[in-house]
Design an enzyme around this catalytic site. Sequence first.
Site, PDB file in Angstrom:
ATOM      1  CG  HIS A  29      -1.747  -1.219   1.360  1.00  0.00           C
ATOM      2  ND1 HIS A  29      -2.611  -1.639   0.371  1.00  0.00           N
ATOM      3  CD2 HIS A  29      -1.844  -2.141   2.348  1.00  0.00           C
ATOM      4  CE1 HIS A  29      -3.207  -2.759   0.750  1.00  0.00           C
ATOM      5  NE2 HIS A  29      -2.752  -3.084   1.938  1.00  0.00           N
ATOM      6  CE  LYS A  46      -4.516  -0.595   6.292  1.00  0.00           C
ATOM      7  NZ  LYS A  46      -3.293  -0.904   7.061  1.00  0.00           N
ATOM      8  CG  ASP A  91      -3.944  -4.938  10.056  1.00  0.00           C
ATOM      9  OD1 ASP A  91      -3.207  -5.898   9.785  1.00  0.00           O
ATOM     10  OD2 ASP A  91      -4.125  -3.980   9.285  1.00  0.00           O
ATOM     11  CG  HIS A 148      -6.100  -6.073   1.251  1.00  0.00           C
ATOM     12  ND1 HIS A 148      -6.940  -5.441   2.138  1.00  0.00           N
ATOM     13  CD2 HIS A 148      -4.841  -5.853   1.690  1.00  0.00           C
ATOM     14  CE1 HIS A 148      -6.218  -4.860   3.084  1.00  0.00           C
ATOM     15  NE2 HIS A 148      -4.948  -5.090   2.829  1.00  0.00           N
TER      16      HIS A 148
END
Length: 329
Positions: free
Chosen positions: A56, A104, A109, A218
């Site tokens: 990213h 995020k 995560d 993604h």
Amino acid sequence: MKKIINKPTEVVGDALMGLQMAYPDALSYIPKLEVICRKEKKIDKVALISGGGAGHEPLHAGYVGKGMLDAAVSGNVFSSPSPDRIGTALREVSCGKGVLMVIKNYSGDIMNFGMAADLAKLDGIETSQVIVKDDVAVPDREEGTGRRGIAGTVFVHKIAGARAEQGASLEEVRASAEKAVRNIRTMGVAMTPCILPAVGKPGFQIAEDEIEIGMGIHGEQGVESSKIKTAKEIAEILLDKIMADYDYSGAEAAVLINGLGGTPLMELYILNMEVQKLLREREIRAYRTLVGNYCTSIDMTGASITLMKLDEELKALLDAPCDTPAWKI
């Protein structure tokens, strides 16, 4: 697959090493653990870290520096960083004032940052967190992971980083970041898929005469496939979706026209022209506009639009000085 790489399994480390070598006076790199830190460690403020899967760029390491992040931790391409990597970042930046983690809204995560925070607590490191969930293509719900965190994360880095530089407490920094999160919405469109270096071919398909509205960074499925549209039509679709979720009418807003990695700046500026026209029609003042690649999806072509509603506090923090590879004021 045509990419400027060495080994597909080493792209993350090589990229971070290259970033550090471009800014040797500002950044330090911890090999194998894939952590980028400010070289000059601050000892009198709340520290700020963020991270997530690679692919990213410039998110996340490109926002390490004065006025934004103290460290960024990377996972493999489109994969969450492990708790040990995150723990390394926490230990590197902690100076007794607490550490805010900007995460995020992806399950991996959230889980891994949470585990790292629990372990850091045993070492006496106080942490807090904010969860960014700005993608209006996904319903915001309490059960499950819900709404994804995408390009709006950049604004959260800026707001929280500026507040921390002012010497605010951990709770004050978290509160400002949470205010930013509440006022940010993003919607994107993809024109082509991206190619993962380790795979060598697209992970999904978009027909030559179609676009995918609301696709995730993604490659997650969008809300609908559509025939190719003009820049004006795309701007209308994306802004309509944003406005249906949050009313910006009559407000001042920060605007981010974000490329997904493979879209020429020419096209991003055309999209910005149409967005600015629509904002004026809806009596929304664009206080500050950013156009470029801020949160990408490797080489995907497409773009996203982000709005952050501003009040006097957020305007001041948005305007505060910062010096990072990807954003300077």
